[in-house]
Structure formats: structure tokens, C-alpha cells
Design an enzyme around this catalytic site. Structure first.
Site, PDB file in Angstrom:
ATOM      1  N   TRP A  53       0.823  -1.222   0.000  1.00 37.91           N
ATOM      2  CA  TRP A  53       0.000   0.000   0.000  1.00 37.91           C
ATOM      3  C   TRP A  53       0.854   1.268   0.000  1.00 37.91           C
ATOM      4  O   TRP A  53       1.809   1.364   0.772  1.00 37.91           O
ATOM      5  CB  TRP A  53      -0.875  -0.002   1.259  1.00 37.91           C
ATOM      6  CG  TRP A  53      -1.533   1.318   1.543  1.00 37.91           C
ATOM      7  CD1 TRP A  53      -0.994   2.370   2.241  1.00 37.91           C
ATOM      8  CD2 TRP A  53      -2.829   1.743   1.134  1.00 37.91           C
ATOM      9  NE1 TRP A  53      -1.887   3.420   2.285  1.00 37.91           N
ATOM     10  CE2 TRP A  53      -3.029   3.054   1.619  1.00 37.91           C
ATOM     11  CE3 TRP A  53      -3.864   1.133   0.394  1.00 37.91           C
ATOM     12  CZ2 TRP A  53      -4.210   3.769   1.394  1.00 37.91           C
ATOM     13  CZ3 TRP A  53      -5.028   1.858   0.180  1.00 37.91           C
ATOM     14  CH2 TRP A  53      -5.196   3.157   0.677  1.00 37.91           C
ATOM     15  N   ASN A  55       0.115   5.750  -0.003  1.00 40.94           N
ATOM     16  CA  ASN A  55      -0.765   6.903  -0.226  1.00 40.94           C
ATOM     17  C   ASN A  55       0.065   8.176  -0.402  1.00 40.94           C
ATOM     18  O   ASN A  55       0.888   8.202  -1.335  1.00 40.94           O
ATOM     19  CB  ASN A  55      -1.930   6.979   0.771  1.00 40.94           C
ATOM     20  CG  ASN A  55      -1.603   6.931   2.239  1.00 40.94           C
ATOM     21  OD1 ASN A  55      -1.123   5.914   2.737  1.00 40.94           O
ATOM     22  ND2 ASN A  55      -1.860   7.999   2.949  1.00 40.94           N
ATOM     23  N   ASP A  56      -0.116   9.191   0.427  1.00 36.70           N
ATOM     24  CA  ASP A  56       0.439  10.520   0.124  1.00 36.70           C
ATOM     25  C   ASP A  56       1.929  10.544  -0.253  1.00 36.70           C
ATOM     26  O   ASP A  56       2.735   9.887   0.405  1.00 36.70           O
ATOM     27  CB  ASP A  56       0.338  11.434   1.352  1.00 36.70           C
ATOM     28  CG  ASP A  56      -1.030  11.472   1.981  1.00 36.70           C
ATOM     29  OD1 ASP A  56      -1.933  10.776   1.505  1.00 36.70           O
ATOM     30  OD2 ASP A  56      -1.188  12.211   2.974  1.00 36.70           O
ATOM     31  N   TRP A  80      -4.137   0.032   4.034  1.00 31.46           N
ATOM     32  CA  TRP A  80      -3.585   1.077   4.876  1.00 31.46           C
ATOM     33  C   TRP A  80      -3.269   0.515   6.265  1.00 31.46           C
ATOM     34  O   TRP A  80      -4.035  -0.258   6.821  1.00 31.46           O
ATOM     35  CB  TRP A  80      -4.603   2.227   4.978  1.00 31.46           C
ATOM     36  CG  TRP A  80      -4.083   3.434   5.684  1.00 31.46           C
ATOM     37  CD1 TRP A  80      -3.395   4.469   5.129  1.00 31.46           C
ATOM     38  CD2 TRP A  80      -4.219   3.739   7.081  1.00 31.46           C
ATOM     39  NE1 TRP A  80      -3.082   5.385   6.096  1.00 31.46           N
ATOM     40  CE2 TRP A  80      -3.579   4.972   7.295  1.00 31.46           C
ATOM     41  CE3 TRP A  80      -4.809   3.085   8.161  1.00 31.46           C
ATOM     42  CZ2 TRP A  80      -3.519   5.576   8.554  1.00 31.46           C
ATOM     43  CZ3 TRP A  80      -4.746   3.680   9.420  1.00 31.46           C
ATOM     44  CH2 TRP A  80      -4.107   4.915   9.599  1.00 31.46           C
ATOM     45  N   SER A 116       2.230  12.132   7.173  1.00 29.65           N
ATOM     46  CA  SER A 116       2.823  12.956   6.109  1.00 29.65           C
ATOM     47  C   SER A 116       3.649  14.131   6.626  1.00 29.65           C
ATOM     48  O   SER A 116       3.453  14.615   7.737  1.00 29.65           O
ATOM     49  CB  SER A 116       1.724  13.475   5.187  1.00 29.65           C
ATOM     50  OG  SER A 116       1.253  12.400   4.408  1.00 29.65           O
ATOM     51  N   ARG A 179      -1.971  17.968  11.606  1.00 34.23           N
ATOM     52  CA  ARG A 179      -1.001  17.156  10.862  1.00 34.23           C
ATOM     53  C   ARG A 179      -0.502  17.780   9.554  1.00 34.23           C
ATOM     54  O   ARG A 179      -0.975  18.800   9.108  1.00 34.23           O
ATOM     55  CB  ARG A 179      -1.602  15.780  10.568  1.00 34.23           C
ATOM     56  CG  ARG A 179      -2.921  15.792   9.805  1.00 34.23           C
ATOM     57  CD  ARG A 179      -3.423  14.343   9.658  1.00 34.23           C
ATOM     58  NE  ARG A 179      -4.726  14.253   9.044  1.00 34.23           N
ATOM     59  CZ  ARG A 179      -5.887  14.296   9.718  1.00 34.23           C
ATOM     60  NH1 ARG A 179      -5.896  14.464  11.023  1.00 34.23           N
ATOM     61  NH2 ARG A 179      -7.036  14.199   9.063  1.00 34.23           N
TER      62      ARG A 179
HETATM   63  C1  LIG Z   1       1.120  -4.186  10.925  1.00 32.98           C
HETATM   64  O1  LIG Z   1       2.296  -4.921  11.140  1.00 32.98           O
HETATM   65  C2  LIG Z   1       2.165  -6.074  11.936  1.00 32.98           C
HETATM   66  C3  LIG Z   1       3.524  -6.712  11.989  1.00 32.98           C
HETATM   67  O2  LIG Z   1       4.437  -5.835  12.537  1.00 32.98           O
HETATM   68  C4  LIG Z   1       1.152  -7.013  11.343  1.00 32.98           C
HETATM   69  O3  LIG Z   1       0.934  -8.096  12.234  1.00 32.98           O
HETATM   70  C5  LIG Z   1      -0.172  -6.301  11.106  1.00 32.98           C
HETATM   71  O4  LIG Z   1      -1.053  -7.152  10.421  1.00 32.98           O
HETATM   72  C6  LIG Z   1       0.087  -5.073  10.251  1.00 32.98           C
HETATM   73  N1  LIG Z   1      -1.158  -4.356  10.024  1.00 32.98           N
HETATM   74  C7  LIG Z   1      -1.511  -3.957   8.818  1.00 32.98           C
HETATM   75  C8  LIG Z   1      -2.838  -3.278   8.723  1.00 32.98           C
HETATM   76  O5  LIG Z   1      -0.818  -4.099   7.841  1.00 32.98           O
END
Ligand SMILES: *[C@@H]1O[C@H](CO)[C@@H](O)[C@H](O)[C@H]1NC(C)=O
Ligand SMILES: *[C@@H]1O[C@H](CO)[C@@H](O)[C@H](O)[C@H]1NC(C)=O
Ligand SMILES: *[C@@H]1O[C@H](CO)[C@@H](O)[C@H](O)[C@H]1NC(C)=O
Ligand SMILES: *[C@@H]1O[C@H](CO)[C@@H](O)[C@H](O)[C@H]1NC(C)=O
Ligand SMILES: *[C@@H]1O[C@H](CO)[C@@H](O)[C@H](O)[C@H]1NC(C)=O
Ligand SMILES: *[C@@H]1O[C@H](CO)[C@@H](O)[C@H](O)[C@H]1NC(C)=O
Length: 575
Positions: A53, A55-56, A80, A116, A179
């Protein structure tokens, strides 16, 4: 995608057409995935990282011979989350190499995300990042980071300051909507100034901060500008000028649009004063009338120009993004200038992009009669299953146009038949494009291009103009990018975008269109870049065959293509 090219026979047919052979597609093209997630949707020259993913755009900068693009990035998934700063570098704004993460959520002041921000180059030539961190309490604070080694040409590693957070929301400022700090500028008093986007009540504001050392910041009594209109939070503010004429751009979540105002800047009072008072934010000017958001500009010191990037979201479903393994791309980098009449900004893809142009098809003085449809033909890629050269010759006049750059100029000498203009249409050109689609016959127009069209034209994206006669014998030019027929799939977001083009069609007698076609993106520039419309499209036929390109006219008055040039593009290295 692997492709082979062979040229040199072109002279035989060279009067009107030039072309190349591209006679087989990558036999590895997976047949395993469903058509919804065809690898044909990955872009060839619009920036996207290798996976996941984005974005900005963040902190774009030119530094010691290298262009840097950072971006909001999830290093773990195509949705996201886990927001970090991805980082890619380039020497030409066309080919990009990923160099790892610049910022990751690791500290209490950014543990829930490195949001951002921007880069400013300090007087000692040190670049500094200022960005929004999300704390474990969900509060938005501003942090800074410096390169670990300014001699590393790619500035790969960044060290967060021990002074972080350098800015926390003051009492009375909503820390949940605080932000996206801008690049800093210095006032006559020598102090740095930045803007931070915020919401107050239902409206938005750009809060001003000042600092002498970039570490200690003091909030100004008044915001640089604010709006009592129901704009919601102002995201990603951007503030810059052309010879004393200032631009304030804000990204509005209420309609996911980048709006801008032109005006003056009172440096004593540190206030922006719009030169036009638009009632209602929907009437503020727009960078792009399509799917484009969170733009950010920077000054390219090498070439003395201002360049803008913006995020292009998918219009596909989240589950398809997960299956594809990627989501989000960037616009082409666009040079932003002020129109010579001072009324609006003009955007145009950086000239470096033209280095990707390959074979060209060209035509002159082609009449487009009422109901006319003209296929722009060169040569197309034949499918591997059809064999090689023989088929390539058989399909000689078909143009391979899945990723291309098209420039066309339409001439309209007779405006008598133009449809009557209703001034209430001014407020909602998208509605007008929805009601007056490419198949709704008009007077002068609709005429334009059909891009990413299947052979039977069941799938097509129409980019076109329509000219109206206003009550006082002036004319209005409407530009549309109609995605309603872009794909047979129904679950996609397929609007008909629209915007008016600020040109004098009566005086000029013609109107230009440039369209960048790139697999799942159609980025169009009308009237020399006065009106931009970007769309995401996912035609199902792309999974198995190539795209066609047509010019059409569904007006009752004939139009002429005075000139059309279409180039196949080389694939850029992006990632
Ligand atoms: C964020 O990262 C963790 C691993 O560090 C992972 O378990 C989790 O699913 C991730 N969340 C997203 C939305 O990607
Ligand atoms: C900084 O980068 C330069 C250029 O890559 C390199 O020669 C130098 O060793 C680096 N310095 C440190 C302390 O890593
Ligand atoms: C602060 O912003 C959040 C998110 O928009 C909102 O839910 C909350 O009501 C705001 N708080 C105040 C005091 O306005
Ligand atoms: C991005 O696109 C998806 C799919 O069309 C949509 O659901 C989502 O709201 C969009 N987000 C933004 C920020 O535009
Ligand atoms: C032009 O109008 C005809 C008749 O309505 C329609 O069949 C055709 O699809 C239209 N062309 C375009 C590009 O929409
Ligand atoms: C024509 O009318 C429009 C408003 O509908 C106005 O903006 C424009 O200035 C007028 N043009 C002239 C030449 O009077």
C-alpha cells in the site's frame, strides 16, 4: 513484461504511420489469478513501489543531484496500516529505485504511524524532515529527522531528533486533527515558518508556527488562513508563490479533493488573503477533477521549476488490492506554473517523461464528421499464442496502446450549433458529464478520444470536450473523463469526472488534449494543462488482449483533428 521489438520496415508505410513490432507478451503472464487482479493493471511509468500500500507523497526534494520521493507506505500489506515512509530515488524523475524505509513507527511519539510531512534544506545544506507522528494515545505531534550521513548520495538512513516531539497541539487545538507540516520558508525576520493542517469547529485552518532553529517552534496567534465553511480538516497544506502571487492548497477529506486559492500574503501579519472569495469550498479551484489527492510540490533547483506529486487511490475493491498485492500509485510528476492571465495554475508532465516515447503514430487534418469514429492504428502486440512475426504483420495497423502518450488538437471552426449553456451547470461539471455522456449527441461535441477500448468497444474510457454557448455570446468548454463504460465489472468506482476549461474557443478555434494512458490510469490534460482529470480504470479485456485507441465525434457539427501524435512508451524502472 518482456517484449521484443523490431523496426525498420516502417518506411514502406511511412507516409502517415510509423510503428514498432511488439510481437509477444510474456508467456509467464499468470493465468492463475482471476481477471479482476490481472497483472496488466500494474503501471509501466506511473510511480508505484514493488508491492503493498502507498498513499500521500512526502518530502519530495532535489538534493545533490538526486531526486527523492518519500511516500506513506505499509511495509506489510496492500491495505492502509503500519504507516511508514517509503523512499525511492531517481536522477531523472522517470526511473526510480527503492532504497528502503526512511521512517518507521518505533518511538512513543510516532508509534502509531509516521504520517505525512515535508523536507526543508537548511542554510548549512542539511535536509531535515518534519512529519506528523501518531502517539500511543492517538495524538498527532510533529517530529523532525536528519540524514545519518549527508554524504550518502541516496540519504538512506534518517535519525530522529532527541528533541521529538518538537510540536504538540496547544490548548484549544484538536490534537486528533493536527497534521501534515509544510516545507518551511523564512521570513524577513530570519525565522522559519511552517503550516500545520487542522480543524476548528466544522471548518479547517492552516496553523502557522515560527522557529529560529527548526527545533523550538512557537505558534502564531492567527492561522495563516482558515475557513468557516464546512470543509472539515485541512490536510496536506501547501503554500508557495509566483512573483508575489501566492497559492494555498489544502486537501479536503469531505470530498477527497485538492482545492487551492490564489491570493496575496501579508508578510507583516503572516496572513494569506485570497484574491477571489468563493462561496462554498466546492467552488474553490482544483488541481485535478478526477481521483487525485494529498498533492505536494517542491522546487527542482536543477531546472528552476516547481513540481507536484499526488496520490492516485485505487477504484477497485480492497479484497482485489489484497490479491494483487499492491494499492495506490502517484501521478506523473507535473510542472506547476501560473497561467499567463494569472487566473489559475497550469500543470504539465515533466519533459523527462518524453524520454520514454518510442514509436509514433501521427495524423494531420483528419475530419471527424457527425457520428464519426476513427481508429488510431499502428501495430499491436500479438498474443504469444498466435505466433510471432507473421501475426505481427497481419495486425499491422493496430496500435499497441496499453501504455501510451497521446497529444491531439481538435479544430472547431463552426460554433453556431453549440448547445445552450445553463449557468447553474457551473457548480457541478461532474454532474453535467454524467448527464451528457459521450453517447448523448450534442451540437459542438462531444468529441475526443476513446482510450483503453476493447475491440468491440464494450469497454472504453471516453475523454472528450463539449462546447456550449453562454447567454452573452461567449462559450464554455466542458472536459469530461467518463469511466462509466471503462469496465464490465459493476463493483468498481466508475464516475464521469468533469471540469470546465478556461480557454477562449471562439478566438483560438481549437482545443488540445494530452492523455497519458498507463494500464489502469488515464491522466488527461485539457487546454494545455489548464484542466486535469485523472482516473483509475480496470478493463477486463486487458487480461487477454490489447487496447485500442479511437477518436470520435458525437456532435452535430463536424470537428477536425488538426494534429494527433501518439507514442508507445517504454517501460520505466519503477520501485
Ligand atoms: C502491521 O504490522 C504487523 C507486523 O508488525 C502485522 O501483524 C499487522 O497485520 C500489520 N497491520 C496492517 C494493517 O498491515
Ligand atoms: C557516508 O557516506 C559516504 C558516501 O557513501 C561514505 O564514503 C562514508 O563512509 C559514509 N560515512 C559513514 C560514517 O558511514
Ligand atoms: C477532535 O477531532 C476529532 C476527529 O475529527 C473529533 O471526533 C472530535 O470531536 C474533535 N474534538 C473537538 C473538541 O472538537
Ligand atoms: C480509495 O478507493 C476506495 C475504492 O474505490 C474507496 O473505498 C476509498 O474510499 C478511497 N479512499 C480515498 C481516500 O479516496
Ligand atoms: C456516439 O453515439 C452513438 C449513438 O448514440 C453511440 O452508439 C456511440 O457509442 C457514441 N460514441 C461514444 C464514443 O459514446
Ligand atoms: C458573460 O456572462 C458570464 C456569466 O454567465 C460572465 O462571467 C462573463 O463575464 C460575461 N462575458 C461578457 C463578455 O460579458
Amino acid at each position: 513484461m518482456a517484449s521484443s521489438c523490431l523496426s525498420g520496415l516502417g518506411w514502406i508505410f511511412g507516409l502517415f504511420f510509423s510503428f514498432s513490432f511488439v510481437f509477444f507478451k510474456n508467456p509467464d503472464s499468470p493465468g492463475k489469478s482471476s481477471a479482476n487482479v490481472s497483472p496488466e493493471y500494474r503501471t509501466a511509468y506511473h510511480f508505484q513501489p514493488a508491492k503493498y500500500w502507498i498513499n500521500d507523497p512526502n518530502g519530495p526534494v532535489y538534493y545533490n543531484g538526486v531526486y527523492h520521493l518519500f511516500y506513506q507506505y505499509n511495509p506489510y500489506a496492500a491495505v492502509w496500516g503500519n504507516i511508514s515512509w517509503g523512499h525511492s530515488v531517481s536522477t531523472d524523475l522517470v526511473h526510480w529505485t527503492g532504497v528502503g524505509l526512511a521512517l518507521s513507527p518505533t518511538d512513543p511519539y510516532d508509534i502509531d504511524g509516521c504520517f505525512s510531512g515535508s523536507i526543508t534544506i537548511l542554510p548549512d545544506n542539511t535536509p531535515v524532515i518534519i512529519y506528523t507522528g501518531i502517539t500511543s494515545k492517538g495524538e498527532q505531534v510533529q517530529n523532525i529527522a536528519y540524514p545519518k550521513n549527508v554524504s550518502d548520495p541516496y540519504l538512506r538512513e534518517w535519525i530522529k531528533s532527541d528533541s521529538n516531539p518538537v510540536i504538540e497541539a496547544a490548548d484549544g487545538v484538536n490534537a486528533s486533527e493536527f497534521r501534515d507540516p509544510t516545507t518551511a520558508w523564512r521570513g524577513r525576520d530570519g525565522l522559519w515558518r511552517i503550516l500545520i493542517g487542522n480543524k476548528v469547529g466544522l471548518g479547517g485552518q492552516a496553523i502557522l508556527y515560527r522557529s529560529s532553529d527548526f527545533v523550538h517552534w512557537v505558534q502564531a496567534k492567527e492561522p495563516l488562513h482558515s475557513s468557516a465553511d464546512r470543509t472539515g480538516v485541512w490536510e496536506c497544506p501547501d503554500f508557495y508563490s509566483y512573483d508575489g502571487k501566492y497559492v494555498l492548497k489544502v486537501s479536503l477529506q469531505v470530498n477527497w479533493v485538492d482545492h487551492y486559492m490564489l491570493g496575496g500574503y501579508d508578510e507583516e501579519k503572516d496572513l494569506f488573503e485570497p484574491s477571489e472569495e468563493f462561496v462554498g469550498y466546492r467552488n474553490w479551484r482544483r488541481y485535478d477533477h478526477g481521483k487525485s489527492y494529498a498533492s505536494k510540490t517542491f522546487v527542482d533547483k536543477l531546472n528552476g521549476r516547481r513540481i507536484s506529486w499526488a496520490w492516485l487511490n485505487e477504484s477497485d475493491t480492497v479484497s482485489d488490492a489484497v490479491e494483487k498485492g499492491w494499492a495506490g500509485i502517484q501521478t506523473t510528476p507535473r510542472v506547476v506554473t501560473l497561467d499567463s492571465n494569472g487566473r489559475q495554475l497550469v500543470q504539465w508532465p515533466v519533459k523527462e517523461l518524453e524520454s520514454l516515447r518510442k514509436k509514433r503514430v501521427q495524423l494531420h487534418d483528419a475530419e471527424l464528421k457527425t457520428g464519426g469514429l476513427l481508429e488510431i492504428k499502428g501495430i499491436r502486440a500479438s498474443q504469444a499464442k498466435h505466433g510471432l512475426l507473421i501475426h505481427a504483420i497481419a495486425s499491422f495497423f493496430i496500435f499497441w496502446i496499453t501504455y501510451a502518450d497521446v497529444e491531439v488538437e481538435f479544430e472547431v471552426s463552426d460554433l453556431d450549433g453549440a448547445e445552450h449553456f445553463d449557468p447553474t451547470w457551473l457548480v457541478d461539471p461532474q454532474k453535467l458529464c454524467t448527464e451528457k455522456g459521450a453517447s448523448v449527441q450534442g451540437g459542438v461535441g462531444p468529441f475526443g478520444l476513446l482510450v483503453l477500448a476493447s475491440e468491440d468497444r464494450e469497454e472504453q474510457t471516453a475523454v472528450y470536450f463539449r462546447v456550449f454557448k453562454d447567454h452573452n455570446n461567449t462559450y464554455k468548454v466542458l472536459m469530461c473523463s467518463d469511466q462509466t463504460r471503462s469496465s464490465l465489472r459493476t463493483e468498481l468506482d466508475k464516475p464521469a469526472y468533469g471540469g470546465f476549461v478556461d480557454i477562449d474557443i471562439k478566438k483560438d478555434g481549437k482545443i488540445s488534449l494530452r492523455t497519458l494512458i498507463d494500464h489502469s490510469v488515464v491522466e488527461s490534460f485539457g487546454g494545455g494543462g489548464r484542466t486535469c482529470i485523472t482516473a483509475r480504470v480496470y478493463p477486463t479485456f486487458l487480461a487477454k488482449s490489447d487496447a485500442h485507441l479511437y477518436a470520435f465525434n458525437n456532435g452535430s457539427t463536424s470537428a477536425k483533428i488538426s494534429e494527433l501524435k501518439a507514442w508507445t512508451m517504454a517501460k520505466a524502472h519503477i520501485g
